[in-house]
Design a protein around this motif. Structure first.
Motif, PDB file in Angstrom:
ATOM      1  N   GLY A 369      62.166 -15.251 102.379  1.00  0.00           N
ATOM      2  CA  GLY A 369      60.982 -15.949 102.859  1.00  0.00           C
ATOM      3  C   GLY A 369      60.037 -14.998 103.565  1.00  0.00           C
ATOM      4  O   GLY A 369      60.466 -14.027 104.210  1.00  0.00           O
ATOM      5  N   HIS A 370      58.747 -15.268 103.444  1.00  0.00           N
ATOM      6  CA  HIS A 370      57.714 -14.470 104.117  1.00  0.00           C
ATOM      7  C   HIS A 370      56.711 -15.416 104.755  1.00  0.00           C
ATOM      8  O   HIS A 370      56.363 -16.446 104.181  1.00  0.00           O
ATOM      9  CB  HIS A 370      56.983 -13.557 103.119  1.00  0.00           C
ATOM     10  N   HIS A 371      56.235 -15.046 105.930  1.00  0.00           N
ATOM     11  CA  HIS A 371      55.277 -15.883 106.655  1.00  0.00           C
ATOM     12  C   HIS A 371      54.206 -14.979 107.260  1.00  0.00           C
ATOM     13  O   HIS A 371      54.507 -14.107 108.080  1.00  0.00           O
ATOM     14  CB  HIS A 371      55.992 -16.659 107.763  1.00  0.00           C
ATOM     15  N   TYR A 372      52.946 -15.180 106.829  1.00  0.00           N
ATOM     16  CA  TYR A 372      51.829 -14.384 107.340  1.00  0.00           C
ATOM     17  C   TYR A 372      50.692 -15.302 107.781  1.00  0.00           C
ATOM     18  O   TYR A 372      50.445 -16.346 107.154  1.00  0.00           O
ATOM     19  CB  TYR A 372      51.324 -13.401 106.280  1.00  0.00           C
ATOM     20  N   LEU A 418      49.753 -12.747  97.669  1.00  0.00           N
ATOM     21  CA  LEU A 418      50.340 -13.514  96.575  1.00  0.00           C
ATOM     22  C   LEU A 418      50.945 -12.596  95.514  1.00  0.00           C
ATOM     23  O   LEU A 418      52.065 -12.822  95.038  1.00  0.00           O
ATOM     24  CB  LEU A 418      49.277 -14.416  95.942  1.00  0.00           C
ATOM     25  N   ALA A 419      50.208 -11.567  95.142  1.00  0.00           N
ATOM     26  CA  ALA A 419      50.708 -10.641  94.120  1.00  0.00           C
ATOM     27  C   ALA A 419      51.948  -9.900  94.609  1.00  0.00           C
ATOM     28  O   ALA A 419      52.887  -9.665  93.830  1.00  0.00           O
ATOM     29  CB  ALA A 419      49.613  -9.662  93.732  1.00  0.00           C
ATOM     30  N   ALA A 420      51.968  -9.538  95.902  1.00  0.00           N
ATOM     31  CA  ALA A 420      53.095  -8.771  96.435  1.00  0.00           C
ATOM     32  C   ALA A 420      54.384  -9.585  96.461  1.00  0.00           C
ATOM     33  O   ALA A 420      55.474  -9.046  96.223  1.00  0.00           O
ATOM     34  CB  ALA A 420      52.753  -8.278  97.838  1.00  0.00           C
ATOM     35  N   VAL A 421      54.280 -10.889  96.755  1.00  0.00           N
ATOM     36  CA  VAL A 421      55.483 -11.719  96.861  1.00  0.00           C
ATOM     37  C   VAL A 421      55.841 -12.366  95.525  1.00  0.00           C
ATOM     38  O   VAL A 421      57.013 -12.426  95.145  1.00  0.00           O
ATOM     39  CB  VAL A 421      55.298 -12.799  97.948  1.00  0.00           C
ATOM     40  N   LEU A 422      54.845 -12.868  94.790  1.00  0.00           N
ATOM     41  CA  LEU A 422      55.123 -13.591  93.548  1.00  0.00           C
ATOM     42  C   LEU A 422      55.270 -12.675  92.340  1.00  0.00           C
ATOM     43  O   LEU A 422      55.926 -13.038  91.362  1.00  0.00           O
ATOM     44  CB  LEU A 422      54.007 -14.602  93.281  1.00  0.00           C
ATOM     45  N   PRO A 430      57.808  -3.856  92.127  1.00  0.00           N
ATOM     46  CA  PRO A 430      58.095  -4.269  93.511  1.00  0.00           C
ATOM     47  C   PRO A 430      57.037  -3.750  94.475  1.00  0.00           C
ATOM     48  O   PRO A 430      56.483  -2.659  94.296  1.00  0.00           O
ATOM     49  CB  PRO A 430      59.461  -3.642  93.789  1.00  0.00           C
ATOM     50  N   ALA A 431      56.761  -4.539  95.507  1.00  0.00           N
ATOM     51  CA  ALA A 431      55.719  -4.176  96.463  1.00  0.00           C
ATOM     52  C   ALA A 431      56.268  -4.271  97.879  1.00  0.00           C
ATOM     53  O   ALA A 431      57.144  -5.090  98.165  1.00  0.00           O
ATOM     54  CB  ALA A 431      54.511  -5.098  96.303  1.00  0.00           C
ATOM     55  N   ASP A 432      55.744  -3.431  98.752  1.00  0.00           N
ATOM     56  CA  ASP A 432      56.063  -3.492 100.177  1.00  0.00           C
ATOM     57  C   ASP A 432      55.101  -4.504 100.801  1.00  0.00           C
ATOM     58  O   ASP A 432      53.932  -4.189 101.058  1.00  0.00           O
ATOM     59  CB  ASP A 432      55.899  -2.111 100.808  1.00  0.00           C
ATOM     60  N   VAL A 433      55.582  -5.728 101.016  1.00  0.00           N
ATOM     61  CA  VAL A 433      54.706  -6.803 101.473  1.00  0.00           C
ATOM     62  C   VAL A 433      54.111  -6.478 102.834  1.00  0.00           C
ATOM     63  O   VAL A 433      52.924  -6.723 103.092  1.00  0.00           O
ATOM     64  CB  VAL A 433      55.474  -8.141 101.509  1.00  0.00           C
ATOM     65  N   ARG A 439      47.101  -3.527 105.543  1.00  0.00           N
ATOM     66  CA  ARG A 439      45.805  -2.985 105.139  1.00  0.00           C
ATOM     67  C   ARG A 439      44.645  -3.717 105.818  1.00  0.00           C
ATOM     68  O   ARG A 439      43.518  -3.226 105.831  1.00  0.00           O
ATOM     69  CB  ARG A 439      45.637  -3.108 103.624  1.00  0.00           C
ATOM     70  N   TYR A 440      44.919  -4.899 106.337  1.00  0.00           N
ATOM     71  CA  TYR A 440      43.857  -5.741 106.862  1.00  0.00           C
ATOM     72  C   TYR A 440      44.062  -5.974 108.352  1.00  0.00           C
ATOM     73  O   TYR A 440      45.191  -6.184 108.808  1.00  0.00           O
ATOM     74  CB  TYR A 440      43.846  -7.098 106.154  1.00  0.00           C
ATOM     75  N   PRO A 441      42.993  -5.952 109.121  1.00  0.00           N
ATOM     76  CA  PRO A 441      43.123  -6.262 110.554  1.00  0.00           C
ATOM     77  C   PRO A 441      43.422  -7.737 110.750  1.00  0.00           C
ATOM     78  O   PRO A 441      43.029  -8.604 109.947  1.00  0.00           O
ATOM     79  CB  PRO A 441      41.751  -5.886 111.130  1.00  0.00           C
ATOM     80  N   ASP A 442      44.131  -8.042 111.827  1.00  0.00           N
ATOM     81  CA  ASP A 442      44.362  -9.429 112.258  1.00  0.00           C
ATOM     82  C   ASP A 442      45.168 -10.246 111.251  1.00  0.00           C
ATOM     83  O   ASP A 442      44.968 -11.461 111.142  1.00  0.00           O
ATOM     84  CB  ASP A 442      43.042 -10.137 112.565  1.00  0.00           C
ATOM     85  N   ILE A 443      46.043  -9.596 110.495  1.00  0.00           N
ATOM     86  CA  ILE A 443      47.036 -10.315 109.709  1.00  0.00           C
ATOM     87  C   ILE A 443      48.393 -10.036 110.319  1.00  0.00           C
ATOM     88  O   ILE A 443      48.805  -8.881 110.455  1.00  0.00           O
ATOM     89  CB  ILE A 443      47.012  -9.912 108.226  1.00  0.00           C
ATOM     90  N   THR A 444      49.080 -11.084 110.735  1.00  0.00           N
ATOM     91  CA  THR A 444      50.349 -10.950 111.427  1.00  0.00           C
ATOM     92  C   THR A 444      51.441 -11.673 110.650  1.00  0.00           C
ATOM     93  O   THR A 444      51.174 -12.574 109.863  1.00  0.00           O
ATOM     94  CB  THR A 444      50.277 -11.514 112.848  1.00  0.00           C
ATOM     95  N   GLY A 445      52.686 -11.274 110.897  1.00  0.00           N
ATOM     96  CA  GLY A 445      53.819 -11.938 110.278  1.00  0.00           C
ATOM     97  C   GLY A 445      54.753 -10.960 109.620  1.00  0.00           C
ATOM     98  O   GLY A 445      54.718  -9.752 109.877  1.00  0.00           O
ATOM     99  N   GLY A 446      55.639 -11.476 108.759  1.00  0.00           N
ATOM    100  CA  GLY A 446      56.596 -10.643 108.078  1.00  0.00           C
ATOM    101  C   GLY A 446      57.672 -11.495 107.428  1.00  0.00           C
ATOM    102  O   GLY A 446      57.518 -12.710 107.273  1.00  0.00           O
ATOM    103  N   PRO A 447      58.781 -10.892 107.036  1.00  0.00           N
ATOM    104  CA  PRO A 447      59.875 -11.659 106.417  1.00  0.00           C
ATOM    105  C   PRO A 447      60.545 -12.560 107.439  1.00  0.00           C
ATOM    106  O   PRO A 447      60.540 -12.286 108.640  1.00  0.00           O
ATOM    107  CB  PRO A 447      60.817 -10.560 105.915  1.00  0.00           C
ATOM    108  N   VAL A 448      61.114 -13.659 106.945  1.00  0.00           N
ATOM    109  CA  VAL A 448      61.825 -14.594 107.830  1.00  0.00           C
ATOM    110  C   VAL A 448      63.223 -14.844 107.284  1.00  0.00           C
ATOM    111  O   VAL A 448      63.492 -14.600 106.117  1.00  0.00           O
ATOM    112  CB  VAL A 448      61.068 -15.924 107.963  1.00  0.00           C
TER     113      VAL A 448
END
Length: 448
Positions: A369-372, A418-422, A430-433, A439-448
């Protein structure tokens, strides 16, 4: 806004201001400018029809004419110019008759085709006619063959029979939205780089037609995905059915039980779309793998994507963009991978049902699971709606509509996640989510 629109607004505003503060100078230009401006307005009305967004421009033209011929000749107070003329001119610029969607930035040109089907095995729950069967409408966006000659694709279904409002926007303001350039070619050949292309099912928000996600969906298609955008008749504002009938949205109570029932209808719609797309005669025939599919959606469509992952074994990954969950969906044990993307809670104000339901569902994901959270973006920031405003007005209204992050950056960041996870479950590299999010400011989260 077209060049002619801009000329009408600016020239009429200058003449109006000139007639108020420098009438002698303005009268020297009036014999040349006024006939040209009236001719331009007449040309628009004759060949393009009445467009409500242009009313302020015509009012400005009338004010300019009155100021140049009125008597007595005295200077108007500056407060009148600032309080009336400038706001009127701003109104013209605020809602362009034909908004411009930025082109997708992936490696492929984009094609599109629309398929309309009837599921004879299911009655239509939204109508009283027992002979009605469930319609499912799919617009496919896909990587197109280079050299295909694109043409504009109709932006809205049922353009000649729109409801009073669409996604909260009065339909009178959408009278020329069929001219929106989607940057896609209609029914052009699918790119031949691969024998089969990965598939993403997409479900829109409740009440929102598939059209208002065109920017995001063409972005994904340009990156090498076949995106099947599913319209759910009577749950969205306007949909053209297989027999040409235009179906409008039907209100519901909004209770958890009612929304859970509607969610079951959507889940069946998505499965039916997969059943038919594999056998339908279209440019996609034999070129996609419907045994390995990802699902994604926004708002209520995000819940539908999660439900599809829970109930259809062909769906092997899913993404929920800002969607509240209903019924027993929070209790499902999703096989994953699964991605939840939030808008900025300070702007959207997510409900307790949203927060608690999604936390519970994420806690039971078995396959990653991932949550951003995308900061400075509100619930509508994932749609095309912010682009319906002219850029200066969009910037001024960002705190209340769309968010302060640019619509293009929100679209790109969402597509990247979406492309990185799906993508990897569908056979993509494979992508490093976490690296994608960073790459973008003010995006928070990660794997759960």
């Amino acid at each position: 806004m077209s060049v002619l629109d801009a000329v009408l607004v600016v020239a009429a505003l200058l003449l109006a201001v000139g007639g108020a503060v420098a009438p002698r100078t303005a009268r020297l230009a009036a014999p040349v400018l006024l006939p040209l401006l009236f001719a331009g307005a007449g040309f628009q009305l004759l060949f393009e029809g009445f467009v409500v967004q242009r009313v302020p421009a015509y009012l400005l033209l009338g004010v300019a004419t009155w100021l140049l011929v009125r008597t007595p000749r005295r200077t108007l107070p500056a407060a009148l110019l600032l309080g009336v003329l400038v706001p009127v001119a701003t109104a013209v610029w605020a809602l362009p008759p034909v908004p411009r969607l930025p082109p997708p930035d992936g490696a492929y040109p984009v094609g599109s085709t629309v398929l309309r089907w009837v599921d004879e095995s299911r009655p239509e729950p939204a109508t009283a006619d027992p002979g009605d069967h469930r319609n499912v409408v799919v617009q496919a966006w896909y990587p197109a063959e280079f050299g295909s000659m694109p043409r504009q694709y109709l932006y809205l279904d049922g353009h000649g029979d729109l409801p009073a409002t669409i996604s909260g926007i009065p339909s009178v303001l959408l009278s020329r939205y069929h001219l929106i350039d989607t940057h896609a070619g209609a029914d052009v050949p699918l790119a031949d780089d691969r024998p089969r292309w990965p598939v993403i099912l997409f479900s829109p928000g409740y009440g929102a037609p598939r059209a208002v996600y065109t920017g995001l969906l063409t972005e994904l298609a340009s990156r090498g995905f076949v995106v099947l955008a599913v319209d759910h008749p009577y749950q969205v504002a306007v949909t053209e059915l297989a027999d040409g009938t235009v179906a409008h949205g039907v209100p519901n109570s909004g209770t958890d039980a009612e929304m859970a029932a509607q969610l079951a209808v959507r889940t069946a719609d998505l499965s039916f779309a997969l059943d038919r797309i594999g056998t339908a005669d279209s440019v996609l025939t034999g070129r996609i793998d419907t045994t390995r599919v990802a699902a994604a959606g926004h708002s209520f469509g995000g819940a539908a994507a999660a439900s599809a992952l829970a109930h259809d074994p062909r769906v092997i990954a899913a993404a929920n963009i800002d969607g509240t969950l209903y019924g027993d969906l929070p209790d499902q044990r999703l096989p994953g991978p699964y991605l939840l993307i939030d808008s900025d809670p300070a702007l959207t104000g997510h409900s307790a049902a949203y927060v608690d339901g999604n936390r519970k569902l994420l806690g039971g994901v078995q396959g990653g699971g991932h949550h951003y959270t995308i900061g400075r973006t509100d619930h509508l920031g994932f749609t095309d709606a912010p682009l319906f405003l002219a850029p200066p007005v969009r910037t001024l209204a960002a705190r209340w509509f769309g968010g302060e992050r640019s619509a293009v950056e929100t679209r790109r960041a969402t597509a990247d996640l979406l492309a990185a996870v799906l993508g990897p479950p569908l056979g993509e590299r494979p992508a490093d989510v976490a690296a994608v999010a960073s790459r973008y400011p003010d995006i928070t989260g990660g794997p759960v």
